[in-house]
Design an enzyme around this catalytic site. Structure first.
Site, PDB file in Angstrom:
ATOM      1  N   LYS A 107      -8.949   2.077  -2.972  1.00  0.00           N
ATOM      2  CA  LYS A 107      -8.556   2.319  -1.694  1.00  0.00           C
ATOM      3  C   LYS A 107      -9.532   3.004  -0.774  1.00  0.00           C
ATOM      4  O   LYS A 107      -9.520   2.830   0.518  1.00  0.00           O
ATOM      5  CB  LYS A 107      -7.246   3.062  -1.715  1.00  0.00           C
ATOM      6  CG  LYS A 107      -5.978   2.396  -2.267  1.00  0.00           C
ATOM      7  CD  LYS A 107      -4.720   3.324  -2.246  1.00  0.00           C
ATOM      8  CE  LYS A 107      -3.534   2.394  -2.871  1.00  0.00           C
ATOM      9  NZ  LYS A 107      -3.908   2.071  -4.357  1.00  0.00           N
TER      10      LYS A 107
HETATM   11  C1  LIG Z   1      -3.086   0.906  -4.963  1.00  0.00           C
HETATM   12  C2  LIG Z   1      -3.832   0.370  -6.047  1.00  0.00           C
HETATM   13  C3  LIG Z   1      -3.620  -0.813  -6.702  1.00  0.00           C
HETATM   14  C4  LIG Z   1      -2.659  -1.718  -6.125  1.00  0.00           C
HETATM   15  O1  LIG Z   1      -3.287  -2.636  -5.020  1.00  0.00           O
HETATM   16  P1  LIG Z   1      -2.188  -3.089  -3.983  1.00  0.00           P
HETATM   17  O2  LIG Z   1      -3.213  -3.467  -2.721  1.00  0.00           O
HETATM   18  O3  LIG Z   1      -1.187  -2.027  -3.551  1.00  0.00           O
HETATM   19  O4  LIG Z   1      -1.772  -4.390  -4.359  1.00  0.00           O
HETATM   20  C5  LIG Z   1      -3.903  -1.116  -8.184  1.00  0.00           C
HETATM   21  N1  LIG Z   1      -4.800  -0.387  -8.667  1.00  0.00           N
HETATM   22  C6  LIG Z   1      -5.103   1.083  -7.963  1.00  0.00           C
HETATM   23  C7  LIG Z   1      -5.890   1.871  -8.815  1.00  0.00           C
HETATM   24  C8  LIG Z   1      -4.447   1.602  -6.827  1.00  0.00           C
HETATM   25  O5  LIG Z   1      -5.007   2.552  -6.532  1.00  0.00           O
END
Ligand SMILES: *Cc1c(COP(=O)(O)O)cnc(C)c1O
Length: 496
Positions: free
Chosen positions: A112
């Site tokens: 993120k």
């Molecule tokens: C947020 C997150 C995801 C999921 O990603 P999306 O864009 O919501 O599909 C997967 N792995 C981790 C470690 C995350 O923080």
């Protein structure tokens, strides 16, 4: 010029990107989307000669055409010049016959960061064209809150207030937030669970008298939610950059098609990949990997999306999601830009928790997407097997994707890339378990981190390891009823 409108809107109103980024979600509850994808096709050959920062600038310019070149360049440099601990930012590593795209080299060790490092700068420019200050409110169960804090800390014209459930996060996650630096950050533990906190944040957004009072002080509330196009579009960058790295290292030749396997929750990450494909990136398939909350596996197989099902807490908590919000954008495109159809599906979802798409639309989606899921045990086995065979440690989310890809049949793609969404050190207790590294019954997260370092002879990200000794800045525990007050108060502070 790319213009945006709601996935559910029939009114024909079109908005520039700054509006969409500032407001996050459309007034009718739909998500902002552009119909101008074919106008922004990119030359893949050119992209293959660029580095991460250059690709980011090209992508952002194409999608966010109301930002000036100077604004885009400033956003990219402020976001990425110094915040990642890898010179490539998102390096591609070879693991056996596959490739892993490491998206966890940012300040909070999860993917993120790629979007949340730049969103605050994009918002800052959108707000300053407007003479407003923005207070971002975030309810978090752990990961998003810290990534947002790191991104927004000390950015001009914006502030951030994060609310997390008291005793509802891991020790590392709590300390990541409680030790956050910056003059515009506010962090609160709230009594109750995540849903209570989330519900109250939504109430604050819906409080029109509060909005009016804050507007008098030139402050508007906004959200850093993953449905904001300012989070989605920066993620397109690393799909192109993964391809560029494969071409640059001569592991594929220009034009070869590749697969991407993506650990998925809210469908934001994999949708960014699909957008890259619409812009010309040669992709064979996207493989959507879910944990036991496998609502997307069912949808992509049958065309029925049904959230009337049990919710499981898994060892990949960031994928524990039953409403994959960004899927709405794919439905819009796959239905041939039919906003009325999307509005109908979303209405079905709100009323019955379920919708079903027409066969021709499902077929179109299945052309681009494959899917699968992994149980916690299968994810643990993947961590153990991958470490034994290749000496590479997967985190619990990436392990889901690794398992799913292994279970897919042979592919016509020339290369397969697994997106690694978190550092194994972020979820080190579960990783230690999977690797059978013994821990005391009362071991702390930091004990697990040290054990994993010693046993695997690898190094934890510095920013996680040193948390144990950082001064705690935010210790207040409030009740949900206090939340409105503290928001008003923090808005006054940034208004000055
Ligand atoms: C947020 C997150 C995801 C999921 O990603 P999306 O864009 O919501 O599909 C997967 N792995 C981790 C470690 C995350 O923080």
């Amino acid at each position: 010029m790319a213009l945006y409108h709601s996935t559910r809107s029939l009114s024909g109103d079109l908005y520039p990107a700054k509006h969409a980024i500032l407001h996050g979600i459309a007034d009718d509850g739909g998500l902002y989307i552009t119909d101008d994808l074919d106008e922004i096709s990119l030359n893949v050959n050119d992209m293959c000669n660029k580095n991460f920062l250059e690709i980011a600038q090209t992508i952002l310019k194409a999608f966010l055409s109301d930002y000036s070149d100077e604004e885009i360049a400033a956003c990219v440099h402020n976001a990425y010049d110094a915040s990642f601990d890898s010179p490539e930012l998102t390096p591609l590593v070879c693991v056996g016959k596959r490739h892993i795209l490491e998206l966890f080299h940012g300040p909070t060790s999860a993917f993120k960061d790629v979007a949340l490092q730049i969103l605050p700068h994009l918002m800052g420019y959108a707000a300053s064209s407007n003479d407003k200050k923005i207070m971002v409110l975030t309810a978090t169960s752990g990961d998003t809150g810290k990534a947002a804090l790191e991104g927004f800390a000390d950015v001009e014209n914006v502030g951030i207030s994060v609310f997390y459930p008291h005793n509802g996060t891991s020790e590392i996650q709590r300390l990541q937030m409680a030790t956050q630096k910056g003059n515009n950050v506010f962090v609160w533990a709230v009594e109750g669970n995540f849903d209570d906190t989330q519900t109250h944040v939504k109430q604050i957004f819906a409080n029109t008298s509060l909005a009016h009072a804050l507007n008098q002080e030139n402050v508007i509330l906004s959200s850093a939610n993953s449905i904001n196009i300012g989070r989605l579009i920066p993620q397109v960058t690393y799909y192109f950059y993964a391809y560029a790295q494969l071409v640059q290292s001569k592991r594929i030749t220009l034009g070869d098609k590749i697969d991407f396997c993506v650990p998925t929750g809210n469908f934001g990450n994999v949708l960014a990949g699909w957008l890259a494909k619409q812009l010309g990136l040669p992709v064979h398939k996207f493989i959507v990997a879910s944990n036991e909350n496998n609502i997307l596996t069912d949808f992509l197989t049958t065309g029925v999306y049904d959230k009337n099902r049990p919710f499981y807490k898994t060892i990949s908590p960031s994928m524990d999601i039953l409403i994959s919000s960004n899927l709405e954008r794919l439905l819009y495109y796959a239905s041939g830009n039919d906003a009325a159809y999307v509005a109908k599906l979303m209405d079905d979802l709100a009323k019955t928790g379920r919708y079903e798409v027409q066969g021709n639309i499902l077929a179109r989606i299945q052309n681009d997407f494959e899917c699968g899921f992994a149980t916690d045990n299968q994810a643990r086995e993947a961590i153990e097997a991958c470490y034994k065979t290749h000496g590479y440690i997967l985190d619990t989310h990436t392990a889901v994707a690794w398992h799913v890809l292994q279970n897919c049949g042979p592919s016509q793609a020339k290369a397969q890339v697994v997106l690694a969404t978190a550092s194994p050190y972020k979820f080190c207790k579960d990783v230690c378990n999977a690797l059978h590294i013994p821990l005391d019954a009362n071991a702390s997260d930091f004990d697990a981190l040290r054990a994993l370092q010693t046993q695997s002879n690898t190094q934890a990200p510095v920013r996680l390891a040193r948390l144990e000794n950082l001064p705690v800045r935010f210790n207040d525990v409030i009740t949900a009823d206090d939340m409105t007050n503290v928001v008003e108060h923090s808005c006054k502070e940034i208004a000055q």
